[in-house]
Design an enzyme around this catalytic site. Structure first.
Site, PDB file in Angstrom:
ATOM      1  N   ASN A   9       7.892   1.708  -7.373  1.00 40.42           N
ATOM      2  CA  ASN A   9       7.654   2.938  -8.141  1.00 40.42           C
ATOM      3  C   ASN A   9       8.170   4.110  -7.310  1.00 40.42           C
ATOM      4  O   ASN A   9       7.545   4.503  -6.330  1.00 40.42           O
ATOM      5  CB  ASN A   9       6.148   3.080  -8.393  1.00 40.42           C
ATOM      6  CG  ASN A   9       5.800   4.398  -9.068  1.00 40.42           C
ATOM      7  OD1 ASN A   9       6.684   5.118  -9.544  1.00 40.42           O
ATOM      8  ND2 ASN A   9       4.515   4.706  -9.098  1.00 40.42           N
ATOM      9  N   TRP A  10       9.319   4.635  -7.705  1.00 47.06           N
ATOM     10  CA  TRP A  10       9.958   5.697  -6.907  1.00 47.06           C
ATOM     11  C   TRP A  10       9.310   7.058  -7.130  1.00 47.06           C
ATOM     12  O   TRP A  10       9.650   8.021  -6.432  1.00 47.06           O
ATOM     13  CB  TRP A  10      11.440   5.787  -7.236  1.00 47.06           C
ATOM     14  CG  TRP A  10      12.250   4.576  -6.873  1.00 47.06           C
ATOM     15  CD1 TRP A  10      11.790   3.384  -6.351  1.00 47.06           C
ATOM     16  CD2 TRP A  10      13.670   4.425  -6.996  1.00 47.06           C
ATOM     17  NE1 TRP A  10      12.838   2.514  -6.162  1.00 47.06           N
ATOM     18  CE2 TRP A  10      14.006   3.122  -6.539  1.00 47.06           C
ATOM     19  CE3 TRP A  10      14.692   5.254  -7.449  1.00 47.06           C
ATOM     20  CZ2 TRP A  10      15.310   2.642  -6.521  1.00 47.06           C
ATOM     21  CZ3 TRP A  10      15.993   4.777  -7.432  1.00 47.06           C
ATOM     22  CH2 TRP A  10      16.301   3.487  -6.973  1.00 47.06           C
ATOM     23  N   LYS A  11       8.457   7.150  -8.108  1.00 44.75           N
ATOM     24  CA  LYS A  11       7.788   8.429  -8.431  1.00 44.75           C
ATOM     25  C   LYS A  11       8.837   9.539  -8.617  1.00 44.75           C
ATOM     26  O   LYS A  11       9.920   9.290  -9.106  1.00 44.75           O
ATOM     27  CB  LYS A  11       6.746   8.775  -7.372  1.00 44.75           C
ATOM     28  CG  LYS A  11       5.817   7.597  -7.088  1.00 44.75           C
ATOM     29  CD  LYS A  11       4.598   7.985  -6.340  1.00 44.75           C
ATOM     30  CE  LYS A  11       3.796   6.729  -5.995  1.00 44.75           C
ATOM     31  NZ  LYS A  11       2.503   7.020  -5.463  1.00 44.75           N
ATOM     32  N   HIS A  98      -0.532   4.754 -14.679  1.00 48.54           N
ATOM     33  CA  HIS A  98      -0.621   4.966 -13.228  1.00 48.54           C
ATOM     34  C   HIS A  98      -1.698   6.005 -12.941  1.00 48.54           C
ATOM     35  O   HIS A  98      -1.891   6.944 -13.722  1.00 48.54           O
ATOM     36  CB  HIS A  98       0.745   5.436 -12.687  1.00 48.54           C
ATOM     37  CG  HIS A  98       0.804   5.425 -11.199  1.00 48.54           C
ATOM     38  ND1 HIS A  98       0.265   6.440 -10.438  1.00 48.54           N
ATOM     39  CD2 HIS A  98       1.295   4.516 -10.325  1.00 48.54           C
ATOM     40  CE1 HIS A  98       0.444   6.144  -9.154  1.00 48.54           C
ATOM     41  NE2 HIS A  98       1.065   4.984  -9.063  1.00 48.54           N
ATOM     42  N   GLU A 100      -1.776   8.461 -11.061  1.00 46.86           N
ATOM     43  CA  GLU A 100      -1.298   9.853 -11.027  1.00 46.86           C
ATOM     44  C   GLU A 100      -1.156  10.399 -12.442  1.00 46.86           C
ATOM     45  O   GLU A 100      -1.381  11.588 -12.686  1.00 46.86           O
ATOM     46  CB  GLU A 100       0.026   9.927 -10.246  1.00 46.86           C
ATOM     47  CG  GLU A 100      -0.222   9.733  -8.752  1.00 46.86           C
ATOM     48  CD  GLU A 100       0.925   9.124  -7.960  1.00 46.86           C
ATOM     49  OE1 GLU A 100       2.065   9.092  -8.459  1.00 46.86           O
ATOM     50  OE2 GLU A 100       0.664   8.655  -6.831  1.00 46.86           O
ATOM     51  N   GLU A 170      -4.554  -1.061  -8.614  1.00 52.02           N
ATOM     52  CA  GLU A 170      -4.195  -0.066  -7.605  1.00 52.02           C
ATOM     53  C   GLU A 170      -5.416   0.796  -7.289  1.00 52.02           C
ATOM     54  O   GLU A 170      -5.698   1.764  -8.004  1.00 52.02           O
ATOM     55  CB  GLU A 170      -3.075   0.830  -8.139  1.00 52.02           C
ATOM     56  CG  GLU A 170      -1.798   0.094  -8.441  1.00 52.02           C
ATOM     57  CD  GLU A 170      -0.588   1.013  -8.309  1.00 52.02           C
ATOM     58  OE1 GLU A 170       0.293   0.701  -7.508  1.00 52.02           O
ATOM     59  OE2 GLU A 170      -0.558   2.069  -8.969  1.00 52.02           O
ATOM     60  N   GLY A 176      -0.779   5.964  -1.438  1.00 47.38           N
ATOM     61  CA  GLY A 176      -0.152   7.026  -0.662  1.00 47.38           C
ATOM     62  C   GLY A 176      -1.011   7.538   0.485  1.00 47.38           C
ATOM     63  O   GLY A 176      -0.703   8.558   1.094  1.00 47.38           O
ATOM     64  N   SER A 216      -0.470   1.461  -0.666  1.00 52.41           N
ATOM     65  CA  SER A 216      -0.050   1.397   0.735  1.00 52.41           C
ATOM     66  C   SER A 216       0.341  -0.010   1.179  1.00 52.41           C
ATOM     67  O   SER A 216       0.066  -0.412   2.316  1.00 52.41           O
ATOM     68  CB  SER A 216      -1.122   1.995   1.660  1.00 52.41           C
ATOM     69  OG  SER A 216      -1.315   3.366   1.360  1.00 52.41           O
ATOM     70  N   GLY A 238       5.579   4.371  -1.731  1.00 54.03           N
ATOM     71  CA  GLY A 238       6.347   4.927  -0.609  1.00 54.03           C
ATOM     72  C   GLY A 238       7.331   3.944   0.007  1.00 54.03           C
ATOM     73  O   GLY A 238       8.493   4.295   0.281  1.00 54.03           O
TER      74      GLY A 238
HETATM   75  C1  PEP Z   1       1.879   3.543  -6.310  1.00 53.25           C
HETATM   76  O1  PEP Z   1       1.919   4.752  -6.472  1.00 53.25           O
HETATM   77  O2  PEP Z   1       1.987   2.782  -7.294  1.00 53.25           O
HETATM   78  C2  PEP Z   1       1.687   3.046  -4.950  1.00 53.25           C
HETATM   79  C3  PEP Z   1       1.288   1.830  -4.795  1.00 53.25           C
HETATM   80  O3  PEP Z   1       1.967   3.935  -3.937  1.00 53.25           O
HETATM   81  P1  PEP Z   1       1.956   3.637  -2.344  1.00 53.25           P
HETATM   82  O4  PEP Z   1       2.555   2.273  -2.141  1.00 53.25           O
HETATM   83  O5  PEP Z   1       2.755   4.733  -1.756  1.00 53.25           O
HETATM   84  O6  PEP Z   1       0.512   3.670  -1.935  1.00 53.25           O
END
Ligand code: PEP
Length: 257
Positions: A9-11, A98, A100, A170, A176, A216, A238
C-alpha cells in the site's frame, strides 16, 4: 482457494516517474525463485495507476490494486473514483476500509459494505481492512470491534461473493508506528477471524479465505509473522516503498512452502 499474498500500500507517495521506476525495479528483481508461491500486489495512488498497469503489462507477475473506490458507479461525487472506472483501466483489486479511510474520511462500516459490493460487482478483488485502535485493545474490546467491522461490512455477502474477498487484519496501533503485533497476537486474531467466518458461512469458506497481517511488517519481522498458520501474507505500508525491502518481505512468505 486460499492464496498467499504480499500487497504493498503506497498510500499518498510516488509521482508518476517514481512509481514507474519502482515497479520496473520490482519487476526486474522479483525473480520466480524469490516470488515462490506469493501473489504480489502493488497499490499506488489513483493518478499513477494507468502508467503502473501499462509498465507491468508484459512479463509480470505483479497485480495492481487501487487504495479506495467510491460505492456508486458515476455521478456528482467530486474527487471520487468508482470501481467501474478502476475496472476499465484493468486494475485487479482495491483496498477497502483502510483505517486511514475510516479515521480521516469517516468511512463507516455501512460505507465500506457498499464499496465491497461495488468492487465485487466490477470483478475487482476487495482487500477488506479491519483492526482495532489502541484504546480498544487496552480495554479488551478488540475481538468485538473486529467482529462488528466484519459483520457489518462483509456478512451480507452470499457465499459466492464472500469467496472473492481478501481480509487484512491491521491493528491501527501498529500502522506506521514501528510497533508490530507479536506473531502470537497476529495468530490469535487471524484464528478468531477465520472462526467467525466459519460460523457465518462454513469451515471450507473460512479455510479458503486469505487473511493478511498489516502493521509495521518489515523484512526483519515478516517471516515470524507469516510462519503462523492463519497468517496468509501481509499488507505492507512503509516497507513497500523500497523495492529491496518489499522483495525481502515477499521472499519471507516462502516460510509457507
Ligand atoms: C498499512 O497502512 O496498510 C500498513 C500496514 O502500514 P505500515 O506497514 O507502514 O505500518
Amino acid at each position: 482457494m486460499r492464496y498467499f499474498i504480499v500487497a504493498g500500500n503506497w498510500k499518498m507517495n510516488k509521482t508518476v516517474d517514481e512509481a514507474v521506476a519502482l515497479v520496473e525495479e520490482l519487476n526486474q528483481k522479483l525473480t520466480p525463485e524469490l516470488q515462490g508461491e506469493a501473489n504480489v500486489i502493488v497499490a499506488p495512488p489513483y493518478v499513477v495507476l494507468p502508467q503502473v498497469i501499462s509498465s507491468l503489462w508484459e512479463n509480470s507477475n505483479i497485480s495492481v490494486a487501487a487504495q479506495n473506490c467510491h460505492q456508486n458507479e458515476s455521478g456528482a461525487y467530486t474527487g471520487e473514483v468508482s470501481a467501474q472506472m478502476l475496472k476499465a483501466i484493468e486494475a485487479d483489486a482495491v483496498i477497502i476500509g483502510h483505517s486511514e479511510r475510516r479515521e480521516y474520511f469517516k468511512e463507516s462500516n455501512a460505507d465500506i459494505a457498499a464499496k465491497v459490493d461495488a468492487a465485487i460487482a466490477n470483478e475487482l478483488v476487495p482487500i477488506f481492512c479491519c483492526g482495532e485502535v489502541l484504546e480498544e485493545r487496552k480495554a479488551g474490546e478488540h475481538f468485538n470491534v473486529i467482529k462488528t467491522q466484519i459483520e457489518e461490512s462483509l456478512f451480507h455477502l452470499t457465499e459466492g461473493a464472500f469467496s472473492k474477498v481478501v481480509v487484512a487484519y491491521e491493528p491501527v496501533w501498529a500502522i506506521g508506528t514501528g510497533e508490530t503485533a507479536t506473531p502470537e497476537q497476529a495468530q490469535e486474531i487471524h484464528a478468531f477471524i477465520r472462526g467467525i467466518i466459519a460460523e457465518q458461512y462454513n469451515q471450507q469458506i473460512a479455510d479458503d479465505t486469505s487473511i493478511l497481517y498489516g502493521g509495521s511488517c518489515k523484512p526483519g519481522n515478516a517471516k515470524d509473522l507469516f510462519a503462523n498458520p492463519d497468517v496468509d501474507g501481509g499488507l505492507i505500508g512503509g516497507a513497500s516503498l523500497k523495492a529491496d525491502d518489499f522483495i525481502a518481505i515477499v521472499e519471507a512468505l516462502k516460510v509457507k512452502s
